[in-house]
Enzyme design. Structure first.
Site, PDB file in Angstrom:
ATOM      1  CG  LEU A  17      -1.897  -1.210   1.221  1.00 55.09           C
ATOM      2  CD1 LEU A  17      -2.855  -1.115   2.399  1.00 55.09           C
ATOM      3  CD2 LEU A  17      -2.690  -1.306  -0.077  1.00 55.09           C
ATOM      4  CB  ILE A  40      13.040   3.721  -1.301  1.00 56.81           C
ATOM      5  CG1 ILE A  40      12.259   2.968  -0.229  1.00 56.81           C
ATOM      6  CG2 ILE A  40      12.164   3.995  -2.527  1.00 56.81           C
ATOM      7  CD1 ILE A  40      10.993   3.660   0.256  1.00 56.81           C
ATOM      8  CG  ASP A  53      13.376  -2.189  13.275  1.00 59.55           C
ATOM      9  OD1 ASP A  53      13.864  -3.258  12.892  1.00 59.55           O
ATOM     10  OD2 ASP A  53      12.287  -2.087  13.891  1.00 59.55           O
ATOM     11  N   GLY A  74       3.440   1.376   8.293  1.00 59.26           N
ATOM     12  CA  GLY A  74       4.518   0.417   8.522  1.00 59.26           C
ATOM     13  C   GLY A  74       4.162  -0.607   9.586  1.00 59.26           C
ATOM     14  CB  VAL A  76       4.226  -7.510  11.107  1.00 59.40           C
ATOM     15  CG1 VAL A  76       5.717  -7.615  11.357  1.00 59.40           C
ATOM     16  CG2 VAL A  76       3.452  -7.529  12.404  1.00 59.40           C
ATOM     17  CB  SER A  77       0.787  -6.179   6.790  1.00 59.08           C
ATOM     18  OG  SER A  77       1.471  -7.120   5.999  1.00 59.08           O
ATOM     19  CE1 TYR A 138      -1.485  -6.461  11.082  1.00 59.23           C
ATOM     20  CE2 TYR A 138      -3.557  -7.565  10.590  1.00 59.23           C
ATOM     21  CZ  TYR A 138      -2.631  -6.573  10.325  1.00 59.23           C
ATOM     22  OH  TYR A 138      -2.863  -5.692   9.293  1.00 59.23           O
ATOM     23  CB  SER A 168      -5.963  -2.686   0.299  1.00 56.38           C
ATOM     24  OG  SER A 168      -5.991  -1.713  -0.715  1.00 56.38           O
ATOM     25  NE  ARG A 176     -12.325 -11.686   5.282  1.00 54.15           N
ATOM     26  CZ  ARG A 176     -11.190 -10.981   5.266  1.00 54.15           C
ATOM     27  NH1 ARG A 176     -10.260 -11.239   4.330  1.00 54.15           N
ATOM     28  NH2 ARG A 176     -10.985 -10.039   6.142  1.00 54.15           N
TER      29      ARG A 176
HETATM   30  C1  15L Z   1      -4.984  -7.297   6.762  1.00 54.58           C
HETATM   31  O1  15L Z   1      -4.969  -6.557   7.727  1.00 54.58           O
HETATM   32  C2  15L Z   1      -3.716  -7.735   6.112  1.00 54.58           C
HETATM   33  O2  15L Z   1      -2.728  -6.727   6.163  1.00 54.58           O
HETATM   34  C3  15L Z   1      -3.906  -8.195   4.683  1.00 54.58           C
HETATM   35  O3  15L Z   1      -2.753  -8.910   4.283  1.00 54.58           O
HETATM   36  C4  15L Z   1      -5.166  -9.067   4.533  1.00 54.58           C
HETATM   37  O4  15L Z   1      -5.026 -10.269   5.247  1.00 54.58           O
HETATM   38  C5  15L Z   1      -6.361  -8.294   5.050  1.00 54.58           C
HETATM   39  O5  15L Z   1      -6.155  -7.858   6.365  1.00 54.58           O
HETATM   40  C6  15L Z   1      -7.652  -9.093   4.947  1.00 54.58           C
HETATM   41  O6  15L Z   1      -8.267  -9.396   5.967  1.00 54.58           O
HETATM   42  O7  15L Z   1      -8.050  -9.417   3.837  1.00 54.58           O
END
Ligand code: 15L
Length: 271
Positions: A17, A40, A53, A74, A76-77, A138, A168, A176
Site C-alpha cells: 500500500l 528505496i 526500524d 509500517g 507487520v501486516s 496482529y 487491499s 471473501r
Molecule cells: C490485513 O490486515 C492484512 O494486512 C492483509 O494482508 C489481509 O489479510 C487483510 O487484512 C484481509 O483481511 O483481507
C-alpha cells in the site's frame, strides 16, 4: 502549486500500500519522506528516503523532525509471533505517536485493520462504535494503536484517523474479497480524505470499496468525505465460477476477519 502539507512522512513506504500512496498522496505535499526498513532507490524529485526500524525510537524521532503529517502504514501486516508484533506494531507505533507529539505533527493517519474487529459477524452490520473484537495478536496490536490515537487526541490534541483497512489488493483474490475488497485507488482516496478533512479529532473509518455486499456501516466517518468509486461486481462471476461455495456456518465465512479467526496462537506453531 500550493499543497495542504509541506512534508508528509509515510511509513511502510516500500510495502504494497505504501508504494501506491507515493503516487496517491503526491499532490498533497511538497515533499514525501519515505520510511522503510531498507533503501528505496527509485525516488521521484518530490521524495526523500529514510531507512530505519520502527522499534528504534531515536530513528523514528529523527524521521519525524520537520514533518506536518504522518501516514503510518509500517509494521507487520499479518499474524506473526508475539515478539515481532510487540516490537514492530506496538512499540513501533508508540514511537510514531510520541514522535508526532514531540515534533508538533498536525495529524497521523494510521493503517488499522478489519482484524481489530474481526470476530464481529457480517450480519451484525457494525458501525465504528462497536467494541474492539480482535481476531489475532496482529488485530490486538491494531486495537492498541487505535486507543493510542484516542489518547493522544484526548490528552494532547493530536488529531488522527484510524483506517480499518479490509482487503487491499490489486484485485479480489477470493470470495471473501467480493465484500472486503478495497481497491488501491479507493485506498488512496480514503487516505487523502483522512489527511484533508478539515477536522477529524480522533476518527475511525472502515476502509472498504463500494462493494454490493456491505458488511459494515461507515456513516460515522462521513465527515471525512471519503467516497469510494470502485466495487467488485466485475469480478463476481469469474470468482464464483472458479471457487467452491463455502460452508455458510464456517467461522471464517461468518466473521469479518475471515480465516484469521481460525488461526491458532502464532507462538505455538509457524503461522
Ligand atoms: C490485513 O490486515 C492484512 O494486512 C492483509 O494482508 C489481509 O489479510 C487483510 O487484512 C484481509 O483481511 O483481507
Amino acid at each position: 502549486m500550493t499543497h495542504p502539507y509541506d512534508t508528509i512522512l509515510i511509513t511502510g513506504a516500500a510495502g504494497r500500500l505504501g508504494t501506491e500512496l507515493r503516487r496517491g498522496l503526491a499532490p498533497l505535499a511538497r515533499r514525501l519522506r519515505l520510511a522503510a526498513r531498507g533503501p528505496i532507490s527509485d525516488l521521484a524529485p518530490n521524495e526523500e528516503a529514510v531507512a530505519f526500524d520502527l522499534a528504534d525510537a531515536d530513528a523514528v524521532h529523527a524521521a519525524a523532525k520537520g514533518v506536518d503529517a504522518i501516514v503510518h502504514f509500517g509494521g507487520v501486516s499479518v499474524e506473526r509471533p508475539w515478539a515481532e508484533i510487540l516490537q514492530s506494531n506496538i512499540i513501533g507505533s508508540y514511537n510514531i505517536y510520541e514522535a508526532a507529539r514531540k515534533h508538533g505533527v498536525r495529524r497521523v493517519v494510521y493503517a488499522s485493520s478489519v482484524h481489530a474487529i474481526g470476530y464481529h459477524r457480517l450480519e451484525d452490520q457494525i458501525d465504528t462504535r462497536a467494541p474492539h473484537r480482535p481476531d489475532s495478536l496482529y488485530g490486538l496490536s491494531k486495537c492498541f494503536v487505535e486507543d493510542l490515537g484516542q489518547l493522544y487526541w484526548d490528552k494532547f490534541g493530536l488529531e488522527s484517523v484510524s483506517l480499518r483497512i479490509f482487503s487491499s489488493f490489486p484485485e479480489p483474490a477470493d470470495r471473501r474479497h467480493l465484500w472486503s475488497w478495497l481497491s488501491f485507488e479507493d485506498c488512496n482516496r480514503l487516505t487523502a480524505a483522512a489527511l484533508t478533512a478539515p477536522r477529524v479529532g480522533f476518527t475511525v473509518s472502515f476502509g472498504i470499496s463500494d462493494n454490493a455486499v456491505k458488511p459494515v456501516d461507515n456513516r460515522l466517518a462521513g465527515h471525512l468525505g471519503y467516497l469510494p468509486k470502485d466495487n467488485t461486481e466485475a469480478f463476481r462471476a469469474a470468482m464464483e465460477a472458479k471457487t467452491p461455495v463455502p460452508d455458510p456456518n464456517a467461522p471464517a465465512v461468518q466473521r469479518l476477519g475471515g480465516f484469521f479467526v481460525e488461526l491458532g496462537h502464532p507462538d505455538d506453531a509457524k503461522v
